[in-house]
Design an enzyme around this catalytic site. Sequence first.
Site, short mmCIF file in Angstrom:
data_model
loop_
_atom_site.label_atom_id
_atom_site.label_comp_id
_atom_site.label_asym_id
_atom_site.label_seq_id
_atom_site.Cartn_x
_atom_site.Cartn_y
_atom_site.Cartn_z
N SER A 234 0.83 -1.21 0.00
CA SER A 234 0.00 0.00 0.00
C SER A 234 0.87 1.26 0.00
O SER A 234 2.02 1.23 0.44
CB SER A 234 -0.90 -0.01 1.23
OG SER A 234 -0.08 0.02 2.39
N CYS A 289 -3.77 -4.71 -7.86
CA CYS A 289 -3.31 -3.33 -8.02
C CYS A 289 -3.69 -2.83 -9.40
O CYS A 289 -3.62 -1.64 -9.67
CB CYS A 289 -1.81 -3.24 -7.81
SG CYS A 289 -0.87 -4.07 -9.08
N GLU A 391 -8.05 4.39 -2.27
CA GLU A 391 -8.01 2.97 -2.67
C GLU A 391 -8.86 2.16 -1.69
O GLU A 391 -8.67 2.25 -0.48
CB GLU A 391 -6.56 2.46 -2.64
CG GLU A 391 -6.48 1.00 -3.05
CD GLU A 391 -5.05 0.47 -3.12
OE1 GLU A 391 -4.25 0.77 -2.22
OE2 GLU A 391 -4.77 -0.28 -4.08
P1 NAD Z 1 0.62 -3.54 2.98
O1 NAD Z 1 1.24 -2.25 2.65
O2 NAD Z 1 -0.31 -3.61 4.12
O3 NAD Z 1 1.75 -4.66 3.26
C1 NAD Z 1 2.77 -4.91 2.33
C2 NAD Z 1 3.99 -5.45 3.08
O4 NAD Z 1 4.48 -4.45 3.97
C3 NAD Z 1 3.70 -6.67 3.94
O5 NAD Z 1 4.75 -7.59 3.79
C4 NAD Z 1 3.67 -6.11 5.36
O6 NAD Z 1 4.10 -7.02 6.32
C5 NAD Z 1 4.64 -4.95 5.28
N1 NAD Z 1 4.32 -3.84 6.20
C6 NAD Z 1 3.11 -3.53 6.72
N2 NAD Z 1 3.22 -2.39 7.46
C7 NAD Z 1 4.50 -2.00 7.40
C8 NAD Z 1 5.23 -0.89 7.93
N3 NAD Z 1 4.65 0.04 8.68
N4 NAD Z 1 6.55 -0.79 7.64
C9 NAD Z 1 7.17 -1.70 6.88
N5 NAD Z 1 6.53 -2.77 6.33
C10 NAD Z 1 5.21 -2.93 6.58
O7 NAD Z 1 -0.10 -4.05 1.63
P2 NAD Z 1 -1.08 -5.30 1.46
O8 NAD Z 1 -2.37 -4.98 2.10
O9 NAD Z 1 -0.41 -6.56 1.81
O10 NAD Z 1 -1.26 -5.33 -0.13
C11 NAD Z 1 -2.23 -4.58 -0.80
C12 NAD Z 1 -1.64 -3.29 -1.33
O11 NAD Z 1 -0.57 -3.57 -2.22
C13 NAD Z 1 -2.64 -2.46 -2.12
O12 NAD Z 1 -2.47 -1.12 -1.79
C14 NAD Z 1 -2.24 -2.71 -3.57
O13 NAD Z 1 -2.59 -1.68 -4.47
C15 NAD Z 1 -0.75 -2.82 -3.43
N6 NAD Z 1 -0.16 -3.55 -4.54
C16 NAD Z 1 0.52 -2.81 -5.46
C17 NAD Z 1 1.08 -3.43 -6.56
C18 NAD Z 1 1.82 -2.63 -7.58
O14 NAD Z 1 2.47 -3.22 -8.42
N7 NAD Z 1 1.74 -1.31 -7.54
C19 NAD Z 1 0.95 -4.82 -6.72
C20 NAD Z 1 0.26 -5.54 -5.75
C21 NAD Z 1 -0.30 -4.88 -4.66
#
Ligand code: NAD
Length: 490
Positions: A234, A289, A391
């Site tokens: 995210s 995404c 989003e």
């Molecule tokens: P998220 O940001 O909650 O988590 C992603 C990763 O970050 C996880 O491994 C999590 O453990 C880690 N994380 C969580 N909080 C953190 C912090 N404060 N500091 C460091 N690391 C942390 O995302 P999600 O809910 O797992 O995935 C969905 C999101 O990913 C959506 O926003 C989607 O749009 C995005 N996404 C983007 C793409 C792209 O190519 N742009 C592709 C797939 C998903």
Amino acid sequence: MKLNESYGKLELLIDGNWKRSVSSQTQLIYDPGTGESIGEVPFATTEETNLAVETSQKAFEKWSNVPILERIKYLFKIRSLLEEHRDEIASINTQSHGKTLEESRGEVQRTIENVESAISTAYTLSKGETFDRIAEGIDEFSVKEPLGVFAIICPFNFPLMVPFWFIPYAVVLGDSIVVKPSEIDPVPTAYVVKLIEDKVGLPPGVLNLVHGSKDTVQTLISHKLVKGVTFVGSTPVAKRVYQLAGEHGKRALVNGGAKNSIVIMPDAKIDNAISPIVSSFFGNAGQRCLAGANLITIGDDTRKTVVNKFAKASSELRVGYGLENSTQMGPVVSKKSKERILDYVEKGLSEGAKLASDGRETKVISYPQGFYLGPTIFDQVAEDMTIAKEEIFGPIASVLSYDSLDDAIESINGNTNFGNMACIFTSSGGSASKFRHEVDAGNIGINLGVAQPAAPFPFGGRRESFYGILHAQIDTVDFFTDKKIVISRW
Ligand code: NAD
């Protein structure tokens, strides 16, 4: 590890050994289709995470000296392994994430394609360049050298494909890696890593797996031996990760969130557009995404026609347990996610949007505890509403209407901060060309609903959907290596 009712407490892979974490911090893992727990994920301790990095560095020192043609052979084995276990991997992915079996099979296919792309990349793009006699008596050439240990941080929504936007490229180019899957659905990544570890015979420490969340990510990025990080997730977390990488002087390739618009022009072949639109908004239960989020119609007549057909087709989707072949749309990934999405529906209603299709009460009789939501379509959405800007990452569509393509493009470029994907349905080459040139997004679709770059293309967005320079997939050849220039006079 096979499709299981319980995977128990997942282990960490450090230096070729599976270890039970000593951490007391754990989180339950759920099958979103049944709502039942299928295991537990430990949040690795700082010592365990550091150990993964340090042993990975040792492995790198040998691995980077293995000739690339030898390293490629491991990728051929990984490819065969994924082919051989295709169905099993797809089932495990569906059980853990909730998406349909067909969607999981598609994800496995994209995963395999990235291994293939990494093989071809290694054969072609990892070579250096030579300038013979660039000056009198002087030759100059460049080599691409691997750098060391990379951290690969993954989101929940593609537990197989996203890690493979990076793993095969880093490995074949001579780096070593520590992968951290999402703590929400870590099983598919862990399963594939275990298959590779058991069957491919990579030298210990080249591929490591740790579990955890925020603290694990911080430990990895701030470790002095980690050369860089790839992150997909995210936008708020992406921003933090990019900052942290900057503070520690690390390379960073950071993909963030999205709010993708799909424009329907009055001259579009609307009947042909409906199926790709339904799949864009509701495939993967809207957790892509590259999912459609805002559906923009040009002109009120177009809006009425599209909303009617879109709502009808969406209501025909069979929502159910992903492991049943008849299911066309699975649950969302977690109870928390479902609650967050429902909050957005309430927000949309309170801000004045009208529901053309309401999936809030969707139930799947045999799985009453599953995290199900049906396709939900908001009509008459104004661009300043929260549901048009933020989003949501669930099966919610917001329909906005404008009088002209110019207005739609202005809204796409200005109304949200995201720039991952935008699509247009039109019969006009002129409109398609204008859209392609003027929309500020990384991926543009023309007469299709999901503009997903194939593995031999870079995968990344713009604005707050991406931080960094080099994108995922093929671009990583320059992310995972550095050019050394040699100038010689004899
Ligand atoms: P998220 O940001 O909650 O988590 C992603 C990763 O970050 C996880 O491994 C999590 O453990 C880690 N994380 C969580 N909080 C953190 C912090 N404060 N500091 C460091 N690391 C942390 O995302 P999600 O809910 O797992 O995935 C969905 C999101 O990913 C959506 O926003 C989607 O749009 C995005 N996404 C983007 C793409 C792209 O190519 N742009 C592709 C797939 C998903």
